[in-house]
Design a protein around this motif. Structure first.
Motif, short mmCIF file in Angstrom:
data_model
loop_
_atom_site.label_atom_id
_atom_site.label_comp_id
_atom_site.label_asym_id
_atom_site.label_seq_id
_atom_site.Cartn_x
_atom_site.Cartn_y
_atom_site.Cartn_z
N ASP A 128 0.81 -1.23 0.00
CA ASP A 128 0.00 0.00 0.00
C ASP A 128 0.84 1.27 0.00
N VAL A 129 2.10 1.16 -0.41
CA VAL A 129 3.00 2.31 -0.41
C VAL A 129 3.38 2.65 -1.85
N ALA A 130 3.13 3.90 -2.25
CA ALA A 130 3.54 4.35 -3.58
C ALA A 130 5.06 4.37 -3.65
N LEU A 131 5.62 3.81 -4.72
CA LEU A 131 7.06 3.74 -4.84
C LEU A 131 7.68 5.14 -4.95
N SER A 132 6.96 6.07 -5.54
CA SER A 132 7.47 7.45 -5.63
C SER A 132 7.63 8.08 -4.26
N ARG A 133 6.81 7.66 -3.31
CA ARG A 133 6.92 8.17 -1.93
C ARG A 133 8.23 7.71 -1.30
N ILE A 134 8.61 6.46 -1.56
CA ILE A 134 9.89 5.97 -1.04
C ILE A 134 11.04 6.72 -1.67
N VAL A 135 10.97 6.93 -2.98
CA VAL A 135 12.03 7.64 -3.68
C VAL A 135 12.19 9.06 -3.16
N ALA A 136 11.08 9.71 -2.83
CA ALA A 136 11.14 11.09 -2.33
C ALA A 136 11.96 11.17 -1.05
N GLU A 137 11.92 10.12 -0.21
CA GLU A 137 12.68 10.14 1.04
C GLU A 137 14.07 9.56 0.88
N VAL A 138 14.18 8.44 0.15
CA VAL A 138 15.41 7.65 0.15
C VAL A 138 16.28 7.93 -1.07
N GLY A 139 15.67 8.39 -2.17
CA GLY A 139 16.41 8.61 -3.40
C GLY A 139 16.53 7.36 -4.24
N THR A 140 17.26 7.46 -5.33
CA THR A 140 17.51 6.33 -6.22
C THR A 140 19.01 6.22 -6.46
N PRO A 141 19.45 5.02 -6.85
CA PRO A 141 18.72 3.76 -6.91
C PRO A 141 18.37 3.27 -5.50
N VAL A 142 17.33 2.43 -5.40
CA VAL A 142 16.93 1.87 -4.11
C VAL A 142 16.21 0.55 -4.36
N TYR A 143 16.56 -0.44 -3.54
CA TYR A 143 15.83 -1.71 -3.56
C TYR A 143 14.63 -1.60 -2.62
N VAL A 144 13.49 -2.10 -3.06
CA VAL A 144 12.27 -2.10 -2.25
C VAL A 144 11.73 -3.53 -2.20
N TYR A 145 11.48 -4.01 -0.98
CA TYR A 145 10.99 -5.37 -0.77
C TYR A 145 9.59 -5.35 -0.17
N SER A 146 8.82 -6.35 -0.51
CA SER A 146 7.48 -6.52 0.04
C SER A 146 7.48 -7.65 1.06
N SER A 147 7.20 -7.33 2.33
CA SER A 147 7.10 -8.36 3.37
C SER A 147 6.06 -9.40 3.01
N ALA A 148 4.91 -8.95 2.52
CA ALA A 148 3.82 -9.87 2.21
C ALA A 148 4.23 -10.88 1.15
N THR A 149 5.06 -10.45 0.18
CA THR A 149 5.48 -11.37 -0.87
C THR A 149 6.46 -12.40 -0.32
N PHE A 150 7.43 -11.96 0.47
CA PHE A 150 8.33 -12.91 1.12
C PHE A 150 7.53 -13.96 1.90
N GLU A 151 6.58 -13.50 2.69
CA GLU A 151 5.81 -14.40 3.55
C GLU A 151 4.96 -15.36 2.71
N HIS A 152 4.33 -14.82 1.68
CA HIS A 152 3.49 -15.67 0.83
C HIS A 152 4.31 -16.75 0.14
N HIS A 153 5.44 -16.36 -0.44
CA HIS A 153 6.26 -17.34 -1.15
C HIS A 153 6.82 -18.40 -0.21
N TYR A 154 7.20 -17.99 1.00
CA TYR A 154 7.69 -18.99 1.96
C TYR A 154 6.58 -19.98 2.32
N ARG A 155 5.40 -19.46 2.62
CA ARG A 155 4.30 -20.35 3.02
C ARG A 155 3.93 -21.32 1.90
#
Length: 420
Positions: A15-42
Motif C-alpha cells: 500500500d506504499v507508492a514507490l514514488s513516496r519511497i524515492v522522495a525520502e530515500v532517493g535512487t537507486p533503491v531496492y524495495v521489498y514486500s514483506s507480504a510477498t516474502f511471507e506468501h512465497h515462503y508459506r
C-alpha cells in the motif's frame, strides 16, 4: 504472486507508492514486500506438508537481516555459505539447529563458529575439508554432524554459471567416490554422518533434473545404509526457478515440485531438507532507478539510468532478463520507443536491456526493475566509488529503511594512506 501493483496510475509496493519511497530515500533503491516474502515462503513450505521437512532459506539469495527475521518468524531455517551469513542468521533469530552450512571453501575459523552455534549439519564438499573439520571438532571436544554434498552429474540451471551438478563443476564429491568418502568419514572420531546432500543448479524450469537427481541419491542412500551408515537426512538443495517476465519457460510451481519429492522419497525414512532462495526472494523485490538522460544514437535510443551494474550485476554476469517498466502508468494513448537501457559505469557490460520496447519516457522518470529481490543487493559493490544501494522493507502502509546508503565519506574512511 507479488505485491507490486498499479493503484491510481502509480506502481505500489503493497500500500506504499514507490514514488513516496524515492522522495525520502532517493535512487537507486531496492524495495521489498514483506507480504510477498511471507506468501512465497508459506506456499513453498506447505508443498511439503505431511512429511518431515526443514525449509532452510538460502541466505545468499538475499541476506538482509530484516528479510531473515521475517522468514524466521514463519519457522524458516537457513542455508549459509560463510561465517558472515551464519552470524546474520543467528542475529535474525534462526536457531543453530535449523542452520545448514554449505560451500566449498569453509575456513577453520568458520567451522569453529558453526560448531559453537550448534548447527544442524555441515554439507561437506571434499575430503580435505572433512579432515580439517574433524581436527577442529576434536580441538573443541565436539562432534561435527555432516552430510557429503555428492555430485550426481545431472546438468540443470538457466545459465552455465549457475549449473552446479555436472561432473566438471567445482562442487561436491564425485559420484564415483561418494561411498569411499563416507567410509573415511565413519573412521574419523570428530565426525558423525547424518545424511546426504545434493544441489544441481539454479533457475531450474523443469522437474526432470530433480527427478533424476533424487532417484540417484535414493539409490545411494540404500547402499550407504547397507554399509552401516545411519542416514537420517536428505538435503535436496534449492534451484527451483521463477518467472522473470521474458519468453522463457515458466518454472513449475512449488506444489508440483513438492508432489514429485513426496512421491519419490516416501519410503526413504529421512528428513527432507530444502534450500530455496530465489523462489522465495526473487519476485519479492524491485530496484527503483531514475532516468538521467535519453540519448539518441545513430541507430538506437539509449536510456541512461542512475542504477548501474555494480547495483544489479545479474544482466552483466548472466545475461539475465529483468522486466523493466515506468513507475507511473502511461496514458491510454501512449507511444512506445525501443531503447537500450544502460547505466553510467564506463563498461560496455553496464547494460540492463537491449532493444527493449516500452512506453516512451523522459529524463526524471522513475523505472522499476522487477524480480530483483534475489541476487540483487547481495551482489552489489562500490565499483567506481558508487555507494551501495539502500534497501527498504514495506509492510502494508508502512516502510522502513533496512540498509542505509553510505556517504562517500563513509566509503573513504575505511582506507588509509601509508606513512611513506
Amino acid at each position: 504472486m507479488r505485491h507490486f501493483d498499479f493503484k491510481n496510475g502509480e506502481l505500489h509496493a503493497e500500500d506504499v507508492a514507490l514514488s513516496r519511497i524515492v522522495a525520502e530515500v532517493g535512487t537507486p533503491v531496492y524495495v521489498y514486500s514483506s507480504a510477498t516474502f511471507e506468501h512465497h515462503y508459506r506456499v513453498f513450505a506447505e508443498s511439503f506438508s505431511g512429511i518431515d521437512a526443514l525449509v532452510a532459506y538460502s541466505v545468499k539469495a538475499n541476506s538482509n537481516i530484516a528479510v531473515l527475521a521475517t522468514l524466521a518468524k514463519l519457522g524458516a531455517g537457513a542455508d549459509v555459505v560463510s561465517g558472515g551469513e551464519l552470524a546474520r542468521a543467528l542475529i535474525a533469530g534462526i536457531p543453530g539447529d535449523r542452520i545448514v552450512f554449505s560451500g566449498v571453501g569453509k575456513t577453520r575459523a568458520e567451522m569453529a563458529d558453526a560448531l559453537d552455534a550448534g548447527i544442524k549439519v555441515f554439507n561437506v564438499e571434499s575430503l580435505p575439508e572433512l579432515r580439517a573439520l574433524n581436527e577442529v571438532a576434536l580441538e573443541k571436544g565436539l562432534i561435527a554432524p555432516i552430510s557429503f554434498r555428492v555430485n550426481p552429474d545431472v546438468t540443470a540451471g538457466g545459465h552455465e554459471k549457475i549449473s552446479t551438478g555436472a561432473k566438471e563443476n567445482k562442487f561436491g564429491i564425485a559420484w564415483s567416490s561418494a561411498e569411499d568418502a563416507y567410509a573415511e568419514a565413519a573412521r574419523l572420531p570428530g565426525i558423525r554422518v547424518v545424511g546426504v546432500d545434493v544441489h544441481i543448479g539454479s533457475q531450474i524450469d523443469d522437474l526432470a533434473p530433480f527427478e533424476a537427481a533424487i532417484r540417484k541419491v535414493a539409490s545411494l542412500i540404500g547402499r550407504l545404509r547397507a554399509a552401516g551408515h545411519k542416514i537420517h537426512a536428505f538435503d535436496i538443495g534449492g534451484g527451483l526457478g521463477i518467472p522473470y517476465g521474458d519468453n522463457s519457460r515458466t518454472p513449475p510451481p512449488p506444489s508440483e515440485y513438492g508432489a514429485l519429492v513426496k512421491r519419490l522419497t516416501s519410503d526413504l525414512d529421512v528428513q527432507m531438507i530444502f534450500e530455496p532462495g530465489r523462489v522465495i526472494a526473487g519476485n519479492s523485490g524491485v530496484l527503483l532507478t531514475e532516468v538521467l538522460y535519453v540519448k539518441e544514437g545513430e541507430d538506437r535510443a539509449f536510456l541512461i539510468i542512475d542504477a548501474a551494474m555494480n547495483d544489479l550485476l545479474r544482466p552483466a554476469l548472466y545475461d539475465a532478463f529483468h522486466d523493466i517498466e515506468p513507475v507511473r502508468a502511461p496514458g491510454p494513448d501512449f507511444q512506445s520507443t525501443t531503447y537500450d537501457i544502460v547505466g553510467p559505469i564506463c563498461e560496455t557490460g553496464d547494460t540492463f536491456a537491449k532493444g527493449r520496447e516500452m512506453p516512451t519516457v523522459a529524463s526524471g522518470d522513475l523505472l522499476a526493475i522487477h524480480s530483483t529481490g534475489a541476487y540483487g543487493a547481495v551482489q552489489s559493490s562500490q565499483y567506481n566509488t558508487r555507494p551501495l544501494v539502500p534497501e527498504v522493507m514495506v509492510r502494508g502502509e508502512a516502510y522502513r529503511v533496512i540498509r542505509e546508503r553510505p556517504t562517500i565519506a563513509d566509503i573513504l574512511k575505511t582506507e588509509r594512506l601509508p606513512d611513506w
